[in-house]
Design an enzyme around this catalytic site. Structure first.
Site, short mmCIF file in Angstrom:
data_model
loop_
_atom_site.label_atom_id
_atom_site.label_comp_id
_atom_site.label_asym_id
_atom_site.label_seq_id
_atom_site.Cartn_x
_atom_site.Cartn_y
_atom_site.Cartn_z
N ALA B 58 53.33 45.88 60.70
CA ALA B 58 53.99 47.17 60.90
C ALA B 58 53.37 48.22 59.98
O ALA B 58 53.01 47.93 58.85
CB ALA B 58 55.48 47.04 60.60
N HIS B 59 53.22 49.41 60.50
CA HIS B 59 52.76 50.51 59.66
C HIS B 59 53.01 51.82 60.40
O HIS B 59 53.20 51.83 61.61
CB HIS B 59 51.28 50.38 59.31
CG HIS B 59 50.37 50.44 60.51
ND1 HIS B 59 49.87 51.62 60.99
CD2 HIS B 59 49.92 49.47 61.33
CE1 HIS B 59 49.12 51.36 62.05
NE2 HIS B 59 49.14 50.06 62.30
#
Lengths: 91, 141
Positions: B58-59
């Site tokens: 995730a980012h």
């Protein structure tokens, strides 16, 4: 040969994808290709100049209409999968 | 190692990403808004951040919401669906101050995760010490 690795933001997933495309090209002894990592928005512009666009399955619908050959990858970490797909497209 | 937590409960992908993001917030590396931005990426673009079987990276976009390049990891008690039936058991949350930052750590992480044995170690981790030693290069100090 211009190859563009595409993810949502042009950071993270596409950088891993770019690294693995470069590794795949090396194992195929394919020289003279440039590989860039970009986000979907940028890809819509750049894609016009790219020969091959490599991305993940989910993002393919967002790239429809590009002239480049689009390769969909299930897991960007999977170098074997990427190598197989590139081999088919390049050789 | 406060950037790793195992046995985390989440009932959906938003909770899973938030749990990983909160480790970055607690460490003072990102603002809380960064965490909601990471959730939004999956809401808008789907589960493309599932980079390996059972693993999500995730980012959100690099920038002002990030004060320090960092990566955290939560291993979930139960796998959750990130969309299209892509089940995720471990979530890495990555934050970078700009586009060129943290590329080395990302490469290191990619290399580690392409090793099936390491992948299994992460997916089945029951204590943080066990995986922390292998992730030192990725997570930094």
């Amino acid at each position: 040969m211009r190859i563009v690795a595409v993810c949502g933001l042009g950071y993270g997933t596409s950088v891993i994808l770019k690294n693995n495309i470069e590794k795949a090209l090396k194992s195929l002894d394919y020289e003279g290709a440039t590989v860039e990592a970009v986000g979907v928005a940028e890809a819509r512009q750049l894609g016009a100049m790219a020969n091959i666009v490599v991305t993940t399955e989910e993002l393919v619908p967002l790239l429809e209409g590009l002239n480049a050959e689009i390769i969909a990858i299930r897991h960007v970490i999977d170098i074997a999968e990427i190598t197989k797909a590139l081999e088919k497209a390049l050789l | 190692m406060s950037l790793i937590r195992v046995g985390v409960y989440a009932s959906n992908f938003a909770e899973a990403i938030t749990a990983a993001g909160e480790l970055l917030v607690e460490a003072g590396h990102v603002k809380p808004e960064y965490v909601s931005a990471m959730v939004r990426v999956v809401e808008e673009l789907g589960p493309y951040i599932v980079i390996a079987e059972g693993i999500a990276l995730a980012h959100a976009s690099p920038g002002d919401l990030v004060s320090k390049n960092s990566i955290s990891l939560v291993v979930l008690e139960n796998a959750v669906d990130f969309g299209s039936g892509k089940m995720v058991k471990a979530v890495f949350a990555m934050a970078a101050t700009d586009h060129s930052a943290h590329i080395d750590a990302l490469g290191e992480l990619a290399t580690l995760l392409s090793d099936q044995e390491f992948l299994n170690t992460v997916l089945n981790a029951s204590d943080t010490a066990h995986i922390a030693s292998r992730l030192t290069l990725v997570l930094g100090e």
